[in-house]
Design a protein around this motif. Structure first.
Motif, short mmCIF file in Angstrom:
data_model
loop_
_atom_site.label_atom_id
_atom_site.label_comp_id
_atom_site.label_asym_id
_atom_site.label_seq_id
_atom_site.Cartn_x
_atom_site.Cartn_y
_atom_site.Cartn_z
N LEU A 212 0.76 -1.20 0.11
CA LEU A 212 0.09 -0.15 0.02
C LEU A 212 0.85 1.21 -0.13
O LEU A 212 1.46 1.38 1.11
CB LEU A 212 -0.88 -0.21 1.35
N ASP A 213 0.81 1.99 -0.85
CA ASP A 213 1.46 3.37 -1.10
C ASP A 213 0.62 4.45 -0.75
O ASP A 213 -0.41 4.58 -1.28
CB ASP A 213 2.05 3.43 -2.58
N LEU A 214 1.04 5.31 0.19
CA LEU A 214 0.07 6.62 0.45
C LEU A 214 1.00 7.68 0.24
O LEU A 214 2.12 7.80 0.46
CB LEU A 214 -0.37 6.31 1.97
N VAL A 215 0.29 8.78 -0.60
CA VAL A 215 0.87 10.03 -0.45
C VAL A 215 -0.26 10.95 -0.15
O VAL A 215 -1.28 11.15 -0.62
CB VAL A 215 0.98 10.31 -2.13
N LEU A 216 0.26 11.85 0.72
CA LEU A 216 -0.51 12.67 1.33
C LEU A 216 -0.07 14.18 0.61
O LEU A 216 1.12 14.78 0.88
CB LEU A 216 -0.50 12.94 3.01
N ASP A 217 -0.80 14.90 0.13
CA ASP A 217 -0.60 16.38 -0.61
C ASP A 217 -1.76 17.35 -0.41
O ASP A 217 -2.58 17.00 0.22
CB ASP A 217 -0.29 16.12 -2.09
N ALA A 218 -1.55 18.41 -1.04
CA ALA A 218 -2.58 19.40 -1.03
C ALA A 218 -3.97 19.02 -1.58
O ALA A 218 -4.82 19.69 -1.20
CB ALA A 218 -2.08 20.68 -1.66
N GLU A 219 -4.00 18.14 -2.39
CA GLU A 219 -5.35 17.59 -2.88
C GLU A 219 -5.92 16.52 -2.08
O GLU A 219 -7.13 16.19 -2.29
CB GLU A 219 -4.98 17.15 -4.43
N GLY A 220 -5.19 15.84 -1.13
CA GLY A 220 -5.85 14.72 0.01
C GLY A 220 -4.81 13.76 0.00
O GLY A 220 -3.56 13.84 -0.51
N LEU A 221 -5.52 12.63 0.46
CA LEU A 221 -4.65 11.32 0.44
C LEU A 221 -4.80 10.63 -0.66
O LEU A 221 -6.19 10.30 -1.27
CB LEU A 221 -5.18 10.60 1.73
N HIS A 222 -3.90 9.94 -1.28
CA HIS A 222 -3.75 9.39 -2.35
C HIS A 222 -3.29 7.99 -2.28
O HIS A 222 -2.14 7.78 -1.53
CB HIS A 222 -2.96 9.78 -3.66
N THR A 223 -4.10 6.87 -2.39
CA THR A 223 -3.60 5.72 -2.07
C THR A 223 -3.46 4.67 -3.32
O THR A 223 -4.54 4.74 -4.16
CB THR A 223 -4.49 4.88 -0.95
N THR A 224 -2.79 3.71 -3.42
CA THR A 224 -2.69 2.67 -4.36
C THR A 224 -2.25 1.43 -3.79
O THR A 224 -1.24 1.26 -3.09
CB THR A 224 -1.41 3.00 -5.48
N LEU A 225 -3.13 0.12 -3.79
CA LEU A 225 -2.90 -0.95 -3.37
C LEU A 225 -2.30 -1.78 -4.36
O LEU A 225 -3.30 -1.85 -5.56
CB LEU A 225 -4.11 -1.53 -2.94
N THR A 226 -1.26 -2.39 -4.44
CA THR A 226 -0.61 -3.36 -5.36
C THR A 226 -1.11 -4.85 -4.81
O THR A 226 -0.32 -5.01 -3.89
CB THR A 226 0.58 -3.03 -5.85
N ALA A 227 -1.70 -5.74 -5.44
CA ALA A 227 -1.69 -7.01 -4.91
C ALA A 227 -1.09 -7.94 -5.87
O ALA A 227 -1.18 -7.98 -7.21
CB ALA A 227 -3.34 -7.44 -4.97
N SER A 228 0.06 -8.81 -5.64
CA SER A 228 0.86 -9.43 -6.36
C SER A 228 0.63 -11.06 -5.73
O SER A 228 0.62 -11.38 -4.78
CB SER A 228 1.96 -9.28 -6.10
N ASN A 229 0.22 -11.83 -6.76
CA ASN A 229 -0.13 -13.40 -6.74
C ASN A 229 1.28 -13.95 -6.41
O ASN A 229 1.87 -14.15 -7.61
CB ASN A 229 -0.91 -13.89 -7.91
N LEU A 230 1.77 -14.71 -5.63
CA LEU A 230 3.00 -15.14 -5.34
C LEU A 230 2.81 -16.83 -5.77
O LEU A 230 3.83 -17.44 -5.63
CB LEU A 230 3.55 -15.11 -4.07
#
Length: 152
Positions: A93-111
């Motif tokens: 889970l990558d999180l970025v907090l900036d002036a526009e708000g909180l941006h999140t990206t969840l990357t799911a990898s099948n191992l």
């Protein structure tokens, strides 16, 4: 850096689901039963009153803080093969907090070697909780979105 971002033992001020990741299935699996790729599976029932498997496996799981700055964080965990869900899925889970708000990206990898059934659901959280996310004083995880499909 590997530190616990959220743990059931530290959950004190947030409601049961808001702000957390729900997967590898969102919502309920009726009777805890599902079929995938021609095989029937039985999940543990954790919503006993209704007889369903609720909110997947990672909603109550610890997440590690892999990196963190004043405005970003990367968290990770994995779903290990177990009864009812014999698939190995890594989550970042990558999180970025900036002036526009909180941006999140969840990357799911099948191992694993075979396709894995997977779904996730965002559970938005409140502004006071968002403020605490980057200071490390919140017990909850932010809403997410799926970045990549899980194909072998």
């Amino acid at each position: 850096m590997a530190a616990t971002w959220w743990s059931p033992s530290t959950q004190t001020s947030c409601a049961p689901v808001p702000g957390r990741n729900v997967g590898p299935w969102p919502n309920r699996v009726v009777d805890g039963r599902y079929s995938f790729a021609g095989t029937e599976y039985q999940l543990p029932i954790n919503e006993v009153a209704r007889g369903h498997a609720l909110h997947g496996l990672v909603v109550w799981q610890d997440w590690n803080v892999d990196s963190q700055s004043e405005s970003t964080a990367t968290l990770s965990t994995s779903v290990v093969p177990q009864d009812g869900y014999p698939f190995h899925v890594a989550l970042v889970l990558d999180l970025v907090l900036d002036a526009e708000g909180l941006h999140t990206t969840l990357t799911a990898s099948n191992l694993g070697e075979q396709p894995a059934p997977y779904g996730c659901a965002p559970h938005p959280t409140s502004p006071p909780v968002l403020e605490r996310l980057m200071t490390g004083s919140c017990c909850c995880l932010p809403p997410t979105s799926l970045k990549s499909p899980l194909t072998g």
